[in-house]
Design a protein around this motif. Structure first.
Motif, PDB file in Angstrom:
ATOM      1  N   GLU A   1     -47.529  54.827 111.304  1.00  0.00           N
ATOM      2  CA  GLU A   1     -47.555  54.220 110.085  1.00  0.00           C
ATOM      3  C   GLU A   1     -46.384  54.828 109.438  1.00  0.00           C
ATOM      4  O   GLU A   1     -45.835  55.877 109.820  1.00  0.00           O
TER       5      GLU A   1
ATOM      6  N   ARG B   1     -44.808  56.629 106.130  1.00  0.00           N
ATOM      7  CA  ARG B   1     -45.295  57.502 105.015  1.00  0.00           C
ATOM      8  C   ARG B   1     -44.081  58.034 104.016  1.00  0.00           C
ATOM      9  O   ARG B   1     -42.899  57.643 104.488  1.00  0.00           O
TER      10      ARG B   1
ATOM     11  N   PRO C   1     -50.382  56.123  94.906  1.00  0.00           N
ATOM     12  CA  PRO C   1     -50.111  56.391  96.254  1.00  0.00           C
ATOM     13  C   PRO C   1     -51.368  57.526  96.707  1.00  0.00           C
ATOM     14  O   PRO C   1     -51.621  58.346  95.744  1.00  0.00           O
ATOM     15  N   LYS C   2     -51.859  57.442  98.020  1.00  0.00           N
ATOM     16  CA  LYS C   2     -52.840  58.402  98.428  1.00  0.00           C
ATOM     17  C   LYS C   2     -52.196  59.739  99.025  1.00  0.00           C
ATOM     18  O   LYS C   2     -51.364  59.592  99.714  1.00  0.00           O
TER      19      LYS C   2
ATOM     20  N   VAL D   1     -51.841  62.335 101.780  1.00  0.00           N
ATOM     21  CA  VAL D   1     -52.275  62.654 103.194  1.00  0.00           C
ATOM     22  C   VAL D   1     -52.564  63.887 103.352  1.00  0.00           C
ATOM     23  O   VAL D   1     -53.600  64.198 104.171  1.00  0.00           O
TER      24      VAL D   1
ATOM     25  N   ASP E   1     -49.206  57.950 101.458  1.00  0.00           N
ATOM     26  CA  ASP E   1     -49.131  56.608 101.989  1.00  0.00           C
ATOM     27  C   ASP E   1     -47.829  55.964 101.394  1.00  0.00           C
ATOM     28  O   ASP E   1     -47.520  56.146 100.253  1.00  0.00           O
TER      29      ASP E   1
END
Length: 275
Positions: free
Chosen positions: A63, A65, A100-101, A103, A117
């Motif tokens: 992913e 990031r 944004p989350k 991580v 994220d």
């Protein structure tokens, strides 16, 4: 040379030394560097007063990031470290698709990072200045509506952004994303007057953003600077909304008040289009 002149010269020397130190200490990691064993740096996407932001490839999750690093020159400052940790704490409490989350956090070799994220979108400031994007009155009000929804979510979580500006807004397919919580405050146990002050700071920032968007269509011909109330041709409902956001008239206390006046301004624009 007077004693004041010597003091000013000393201060200037110290500032110069600090800038040289920061120049060497705050050099970003190079493209291809792998952080924490699986975040490969693709590019630097931003640098603020206390952080460096990288776009990275998560080699494990496959992913994209975003990794934010506390500037190395700030690591010895308790205030800067506290701000960095506060931003992490704020993001940890939020769960919204347009924010944004978090991580994970990383601490290695004295460096502090956190991972988020990746939100795909164009920076609103760059769209306006580089892309020459403009917003008519109704479009500006719709942007305000999106931001108001995000702000209402934050305030319900007892989070106050305190730095709402166009560089901290991403836009993709007319959807808005809010980033950069470096100055955000969490206050579930604070006094009511402090909470109201933080709310109204966010509301004031909304007003400045709205005014900024409205000016994107203003053809500046006059060399004489005039108040926005004279330069911009707006519906009276929009003027009223702006004045209250900017605290030129009775400041707003709740987002529901703003939402009501925003709806009135949108309806006035709709009537104008129908005429």
């Amino acid at each position: 040379m007077s004693i004041y002149g010597k003091e000013e010269r000393t201060v200037s020397i110290f500032r110069a030394i600090r800038k040289v130190y920061q120049f060497f200490a705050d050099r970003p990691f190079k493209k291809g560097t792998v952080l924490n064993g699986h975040y490969e740096i693709l590019r630097v996407i931003g640098a603020g007063s206390y952080g460096i932001v990288y776009q990275c490839q998560d080699l494990i999750a496959n992913e994209i990031r975003v990794v934010k690093q506390l500037r190395p020159s700030k690591r010895r400052s308790k205030k800067e470290v506290a701000l960095f940790r506060n931003e992490i704490s704020v993001l940890r409490t939020l769960d919204h698709k347009n924010i944004p989350k978090l991580v994970e956090t990383i601490s290695t070799d004295g460096h502090l990072f956190y991972v988020m994220d990746f939100l795909k979108g164009d920076n609103l400031e760059e769209q306006i200045f580089l892309g020459k994007k403009t917003f008519i009155e109704v479009e500006s009000l719709l942007v305000l509506g999106h931001l108001l929804e995000l702000l209402e979510y934050l305030h319900k979580q007892h989070i106050y952004h305190q730095d709402l500006r166009i560089p901290n807004i991403l836009i993709s397919n007319k959807e808005l994303f809010l980033i950069d919580f470096g100055l955000a405050k969490s206050s579930s146990h604070d006094r009511q007057e402090n909470i109201l002050e933080m709310k109204q700071q966010d509301y004031y920032d909304l007003g400045e953003i709205l005014l900024y968007l409205l000016y994107t269509t203003y053809p500046s011909k006059s060399k004489k600077a005039l108040p926005w109330t004279e330069e911009l041709s707006l519906e009276k409902e929009t003027v009223y909304l702006l004045k209250r956001l900017l605290q030129l008239e009775e400041p707003y206390i709740t987002t529901s008040e703003i939402s009501k006046d925003l709806h009135a301004a949108l309806q006035a624009n709709k009537r104008r289009e129908e005429d």
